[in-house]
Design a protein around this motif. Structure first.
Motif, PDB file in Angstrom:
ATOM      1  N   GLY A  79      44.872   4.186 -25.868  1.00  0.00           N
ATOM      2  CA  GLY A  79      45.432   5.576 -25.570  1.00  0.00           C
ATOM      3  C   GLY A  79      44.685   6.606 -26.125  1.00  0.00           C
ATOM      4  N   ASP A  80      43.579   6.292 -26.945  1.00  0.00           N
ATOM      5  CA  ASP A  80      42.804   7.252 -27.566  1.00  0.00           C
ATOM      6  C   ASP A  80      41.523   7.451 -26.794  1.00  0.00           C
ATOM      7  N   HIS A  81      40.837   6.280 -26.797  1.00  0.00           N
ATOM      8  CA  HIS A  81      39.604   6.496 -25.626  1.00  0.00           C
ATOM      9  C   HIS A  81      39.735   5.218 -25.041  1.00  0.00           C
ATOM     10  N   PHE A  82      39.196   5.306 -23.427  1.00  0.00           N
ATOM     11  CA  PHE A  82      39.191   3.984 -22.778  1.00  0.00           C
ATOM     12  C   PHE A  82      37.951   3.418 -23.095  1.00  0.00           C
ATOM     13  N   SER A  83      38.116   2.466 -24.026  1.00  0.00           N
ATOM     14  CA  SER A  83      36.873   1.620 -24.454  1.00  0.00           C
ATOM     15  C   SER A  83      37.251  -0.081 -24.345  1.00  0.00           C
ATOM     16  N   PRO A  84      37.650  -0.308 -23.018  1.00  0.00           N
ATOM     17  CA  PRO A  84      38.003  -1.820 -22.928  1.00  0.00           C
ATOM     18  C   PRO A  84      36.598  -2.753 -23.199  1.00  0.00           C
ATOM     19  N   ILE A  85      35.628  -2.378 -23.163  1.00  0.00           N
ATOM     20  CA  ILE A  85      34.556  -3.216 -23.422  1.00  0.00           C
ATOM     21  C   ILE A  85      34.451  -3.762 -24.943  1.00  0.00           C
ATOM     22  N   LEU A  86      35.300  -3.147 -25.782  1.00  0.00           N
ATOM     23  CA  LEU A  86      35.513  -3.719 -26.959  1.00  0.00           C
ATOM     24  C   LEU A  86      35.701  -4.981 -27.098  1.00  0.00           C
ATOM     25  N   LEU A 184      31.050   2.320 -17.338  1.00  0.00           N
ATOM     26  CA  LEU A 184      32.170   3.137 -17.438  1.00  0.00           C
ATOM     27  C   LEU A 184      33.519   2.415 -18.282  1.00  0.00           C
ATOM     28  N   LEU A 185      33.162   1.330 -18.664  1.00  0.00           N
ATOM     29  CA  LEU A 185      34.217   0.609 -19.703  1.00  0.00           C
ATOM     30  C   LEU A 185      33.921   0.865 -21.172  1.00  0.00           C
ATOM     31  N   VAL A 186      32.867   1.862 -21.547  1.00  0.00           N
ATOM     32  CA  VAL A 186      32.648   1.876 -22.831  1.00  0.00           C
ATOM     33  C   VAL A 186      33.469   3.333 -23.284  1.00  0.00           C
ATOM     34  N   LYS A 187      33.530   4.050 -22.430  1.00  0.00           N
ATOM     35  CA  LYS A 187      34.288   5.294 -22.911  1.00  0.00           C
ATOM     36  C   LYS A 187      34.619   6.393 -21.679  1.00  0.00           C
ATOM     37  N   GLU A 188      35.709   6.990 -21.796  1.00  0.00           N
ATOM     38  CA  GLU A 188      36.144   7.679 -20.495  1.00  0.00           C
ATOM     39  C   GLU A 188      35.002   8.727 -19.992  1.00  0.00           C
ATOM     40  N   ALA A 225      40.361   7.989 -15.769  1.00  0.00           N
ATOM     41  CA  ALA A 225      40.633   7.355 -17.124  1.00  0.00           C
ATOM     42  C   ALA A 225      41.300   8.411 -17.853  1.00  0.00           C
ATOM     43  N   SER A 226      41.122   9.664 -17.921  1.00  0.00           N
ATOM     44  CA  SER A 226      41.457  10.819 -18.849  1.00  0.00           C
ATOM     45  C   SER A 226      42.901  11.226 -18.323  1.00  0.00           C
ATOM     46  N   ARG A 227      42.951  11.280 -17.084  1.00  0.00           N
ATOM     47  CA  ARG A 227      44.145  11.631 -16.658  1.00  0.00           C
ATOM     48  C   ARG A 227      45.221  10.671 -16.394  1.00  0.00           C
ATOM     49  N   PHE A 228      45.113   9.501 -16.103  1.00  0.00           N
ATOM     50  CA  PHE A 228      45.994   8.529 -15.904  1.00  0.00           C
ATOM     51  C   PHE A 228      45.970   7.209 -16.986  1.00  0.00           C
ATOM     52  N   VAL A 229      44.831   6.836 -17.073  1.00  0.00           N
ATOM     53  CA  VAL A 229      44.770   5.535 -17.926  1.00  0.00           C
ATOM     54  C   VAL A 229      45.181   5.528 -19.206  1.00  0.00           C
ATOM     55  N   ILE A 230      44.367   6.691 -19.952  1.00  0.00           N
ATOM     56  CA  ILE A 230      44.729   6.963 -21.423  1.00  0.00           C
ATOM     57  C   ILE A 230      46.240   7.509 -21.702  1.00  0.00           C
ATOM     58  N   PRO A 231      46.988   8.276 -20.605  1.00  0.00           N
ATOM     59  CA  PRO A 231      48.299   8.468 -21.058  1.00  0.00           C
ATOM     60  C   PRO A 231      49.233   7.517 -20.906  1.00  0.00           C
ATOM     61  N   ALA A 232      48.712   6.457 -19.931  1.00  0.00           N
ATOM     62  CA  ALA A 232      49.574   5.129 -19.833  1.00  0.00           C
ATOM     63  C   ALA A 232      49.540   4.137 -20.864  1.00  0.00           C
ATOM     64  N   PHE A 233      48.567   4.325 -21.897  1.00  0.00           N
ATOM     65  CA  PHE A 233      48.565   3.519 -22.792  1.00  0.00           C
ATOM     66  C   PHE A 233      49.449   4.542 -24.235  1.00  0.00           C
ATOM     67  N   GLY A 234      49.904   5.535 -23.766  1.00  0.00           N
ATOM     68  CA  GLY A 234      50.747   6.275 -24.816  1.00  0.00           C
ATOM     69  C   GLY A 234      49.784   7.305 -25.440  1.00  0.00           C
ATOM     70  N   GLY A 235      48.566   7.469 -24.933  1.00  0.00           N
ATOM     71  CA  GLY A 235      47.820   8.873 -25.308  1.00  0.00           C
ATOM     72  C   GLY A 235      48.224  10.272 -24.653  1.00  0.00           C
ATOM     73  N   ASN A 437      37.121  12.241 -33.861  1.00  0.00           N
ATOM     74  CA  ASN A 437      37.088  13.243 -32.740  1.00  0.00           C
ATOM     75  C   ASN A 437      36.036  12.464 -31.760  1.00  0.00           C
ATOM     76  N   GLY A 438      36.442  11.546 -31.184  1.00  0.00           N
ATOM     77  CA  GLY A 438      35.348  11.141 -30.089  1.00  0.00           C
ATOM     78  C   GLY A 438      34.653   9.947 -30.637  1.00  0.00           C
TER      79      GLY A 438
END
Length: 438
Positions: A79-86, A184-188, A225-235, A437-438
């Motif tokens: 919800g902060d950054h889309f980084s599922p590669i972690l 694309l899985l590293v960050k939005e 990722a910024s408009r839908f995925v991050i808000p979906a995780f509470g961001g 920040n980022g």
């Protein structure tokens, strides 16, 4: 088949050994900072908690991030950054559960980018130039700054971006596409890097359709990722909006940029620290990236940072942000050297072949000075200055010296400054840390 693999292994033995030695040096430096209590207690903790959650087959919850920014203790970093590669680092926590694991993994990932950089340069300019370009990357100040700033998802980007360029140049389009998806899985905002690579492809005859596909896919991925995925995780999809001088949101900012282009140019140089950072990125590479259209791949990410007005860390030479584009700039420098050599040959001036290896060697000699500056912790010098200012002065000192001594001794310590929050703009309202920040 076996002979071909054996020959390939012999060719890559040199760069592989170089990458291994570099990884050991990187890891030793990072672990030394950790064990001497010079690592921060914010970003490293966030990623440590997230990867530990992944290792337990749960969502990447980071309690410190959620509590500090008001999202609650069950906040997932997606919800902060889309980084599922972690999640690919989670198995390492089954071996050793601790932040040192992340620092070692980051060292290996940074060093692994040496191999695709070497292969790309060797194909263009030969083995000697390949070692020079690899050395320029290994000693570059953006990598040094990232290593001295704990762990971040940026560790994946030099390797993946170098593989994207190298595999595409080698004609392995399927492998390049797989790398693009991983990027694309590293960050939005890695979609911006992919879009920038598409801009580069637009300059190449016969690859303009592929360039348009890269641009469309990159921009769409970043928007989704910024408009839908991050808000979906509470961001909050507007959490990192830092372009208030251009508009309150992306559509209004785009309209303002088109109707008032001079405001965009003014934002690129205000404050002047932005221009200093741009100069520091190009000067150690002898301005060679400016001779290559491959530099276009880094332009969208640079614009994202340099047009911002809300988060000062984004445009500074410090921190990890410049490591997102350093591999691309190194490869652009190689391509720039190739193009300059071709022009010299065509013009029949001077020697028939421009010594491109000599240019890259000069870059490899230049960058250590910037790397050493990045490895040095400025807080050490500030602590020494405060210690000297706090020493008793003779009575014969000049008038006003004691008042300055009291002012110097009253300044907060380095840990206190590191824990301070932003006090301007929306970051103050959200309680955002300067390192978050980022």
């Amino acid at each position: 088949m076996r002979r071909r693999w054996a020959a390939r292994g012999r060719r890559l033995a040199g760069p592989a050994a170089m990458a291994a030695v570099t990884a050991v040096v990187y890891a030793a430096f990072s672990l030394l900072r950790l064990h001497t209590f010079r690592a921060s207690s914010y970003d490293l903790v966030i990623f440590d908690q997230a990867v530990r959650s992944y290792s337990g087959f749960g969502p990447p919850v980071a309690i410190v991030k959620g509590v500090h920014n008001g999202f609650g203790p069950d906040f997932a970093v997606l919800g902060d950054h889309f980084s599922p590669i972690l999640a690919v680092l989670a198995p390492l926590y089954w071996i050793h559960d601790g932040p040192g694991t992340l620092l070692v993994a980051q060292a290996v990932l940074f060093a692994a980018a040496i191999v695709p950089i070497w292969r790309y340069t060797a194909r263009k300019l030969g083995r000697a130039a390949a070692y020079c370009a690899s050395g320029a990357y290994a000693l570059s100040w953006p990598v040094a700054e990232a290593l001295s700033f704990d762990f971040h998802e940026v560790a994946f980007v030099p390797l993946l971006s170098a593989l994207l360029v190298e595999r595409h140049d080698a004609g392995r389009r399927g492998q390049a596409a797989a790398v693009a998806v991983a990027l694309l899985l590293v960050k939005e905002d890695m979609g911006l890097l992919l879009a920038g690579f598409g801009l580069y492809l637009l300059t190449r005859r016969g690859e303009r359709r592929a360039g348009a596909v890269h641009i469309a896919a990159g921009l769409a991925a970043t928007w989704a990722a910024s408009r839908f995925v991050i808000p979906a995780f509470g961001g909050d999809d507007g959490y990192y909006w830092a372009y208030g001088t251009l508009g309150p949101d992306l559509p209004s900012a785009a309209v303002h940029a088109v109707t008032h282009p001079w405001d965009v140019l003014a934002a690129l140089g205000d404050p002047p620290a932005k221009l200093v950072t741009l100069l520091l990125l190009a000067a150690p590479l002898l301005l060679l990236p400016l001779a290559s259209p491959l530099t276009l791949a880094a332009v969208p990410l640079l614009a994202e940072r340099m047009l911002a007005t809300g988060f000062e860390n984004w445009w500074q030479a410090r921190y990890h942000y410049n490591a997102f584009i350093i591999a691309v700039l190194i490869l652009a420098a190689v391509d720039g050297a190739v193009r300059l050599r071709a022009r010299v040959r065509a013009a029949r001036r001077g020697p028939r072949a421009l010594p491109a290896a000599a240019l890259l060697a000069a870059a490899a000699v230049t960058v250590p000075f910037f790397a050493f500056a990045g490895l040095a912790d400025p807080s050490l010098y500030r602590r020494n200055e405060r210690a000297q200012a706090a020493r008793p002065r003779p009575r014969a000192s000049r008038p006003g010296r004691s008042s300055r001594r009291r002012t110097a001794s009253a300044r907060p310590s380095a840990p206190a400054r590191a824990s301070c929050c932003w006090t301007a703009g929306p970051a103050a309202r959200r309680g955002s840390s300067p390192t978050s920040n980022g």
